[in-house]
Design an enzyme around this catalytic site. Sequence first.
Site, PDB file in Angstrom:
ATOM      1  N   ASP A   7      46.744  61.880 -25.562  1.00  0.00           N
ATOM      2  CA  ASP A   7      47.727  62.793 -24.983  1.00  0.00           C
ATOM      3  C   ASP A   7      47.993  62.390 -23.540  1.00  0.00           C
ATOM      4  O   ASP A   7      47.281  61.557 -22.973  1.00  0.00           O
ATOM      5  CB  ASP A   7      47.295  64.259 -25.092  1.00  0.00           C
TER       6      ASP A   7
ATOM      7  N   TYR B 277      48.349  62.138 -19.439  1.00  0.00           N
ATOM      8  CA  TYR B 277      47.492  62.522 -18.320  1.00  0.00           C
ATOM      9  C   TYR B 277      47.838  63.946 -17.902  1.00  0.00           C
ATOM     10  O   TYR B 277      49.001  64.359 -17.922  1.00  0.00           O
ATOM     11  CB  TYR B 277      47.720  61.587 -17.139  1.00  0.00           C
TER      12      TYR B 277
ATOM     13  N   PHE C  31      48.863  55.660 -21.221  1.00  0.00           N
ATOM     14  CA  PHE C  31      48.011  54.922 -20.281  1.00  0.00           C
ATOM     15  C   PHE C  31      48.712  54.589 -18.965  1.00  0.00           C
ATOM     16  O   PHE C  31      48.063  54.180 -18.006  1.00  0.00           O
ATOM     17  CB  PHE C  31      47.456  53.627 -20.904  1.00  0.00           C
TER      18      PHE C  31
ATOM     19  N   HIS D 183      37.379  52.560 -27.234  1.00  0.00           N
ATOM     20  CA  HIS D 183      38.349  53.060 -26.256  1.00  0.00           C
ATOM     21  C   HIS D 183      38.054  52.459 -24.878  1.00  0.00           C
ATOM     22  O   HIS D 183      36.891  52.208 -24.540  1.00  0.00           O
ATOM     23  CB  HIS D 183      38.265  54.585 -26.184  1.00  0.00           C
TER      24      HIS D 183
END
Length: 233
Positions: free
Chosen positions: A73, A75, A86, A195
């Site tokens: 989702d 920031y 990102f 991740h």
Amino acid sequence: MPADKPAINPRIEAGWKAALAEEFYKPYMADIKRVLLEERQRGNTVYPDAKHIFRAFDATPFDAVKVVMLGQDPYHGPGQAHGLCFSVPDGIPHPPSLQNILKEVRDDVGAPIPASGNLEAWATQGVLLLNAMLTVRAREAASHSKIGWQHFTNAAISRLSEWREGIVFLLWGRFAQDKAALIDAGKHHILTAPHPSPLSAHRGFFGCRHFSQANALLEKQGLGPIQWGLARD
């Protein structure tokens, strides 16, 4: 709501609008619209700005997608989210996961770590920077994880899988890897790794070399590689 009226009718790139046309009429879209209106009425801040909610689709047209990078989702801090997973706007410090992504780019393809964490240059080359949830309440991670967005973004992944061939999907972390069920591995390329979060990057994200691997897979198809370097003169 009339059956012939879409619940949400965003301005979105024409190829994506065609691919996802039926989704805009589904009840879950009305639910998303209701939640976002209620957030506004309560005085809550939602990221990204409304004009950037569908930015990933506008920045990377459906027919231009070469690589898919999947986040969870947006920031949830001030000034960070701008509709590309990102990525952060120019002038915003790199969040930890983005720092690690750019370190791996450096180590993999030799591109220096840029001052800006704005990844729009990747998007315009064919990298779909897609969050599974397209909005979030300020300061509350995953706060919109259950309002319906995953129906929409799952549909986007499924349409790419069905209507396109040879896309490289970068699935980092368990959440993203679960989306592999939506992808025809006989038509597309799936690269998986932990991740890039500081909690897991040292368990195999560092050294995964996904950026050079993605380019090698594109070049085998006669497609131009992604210029992963972001440094500006």
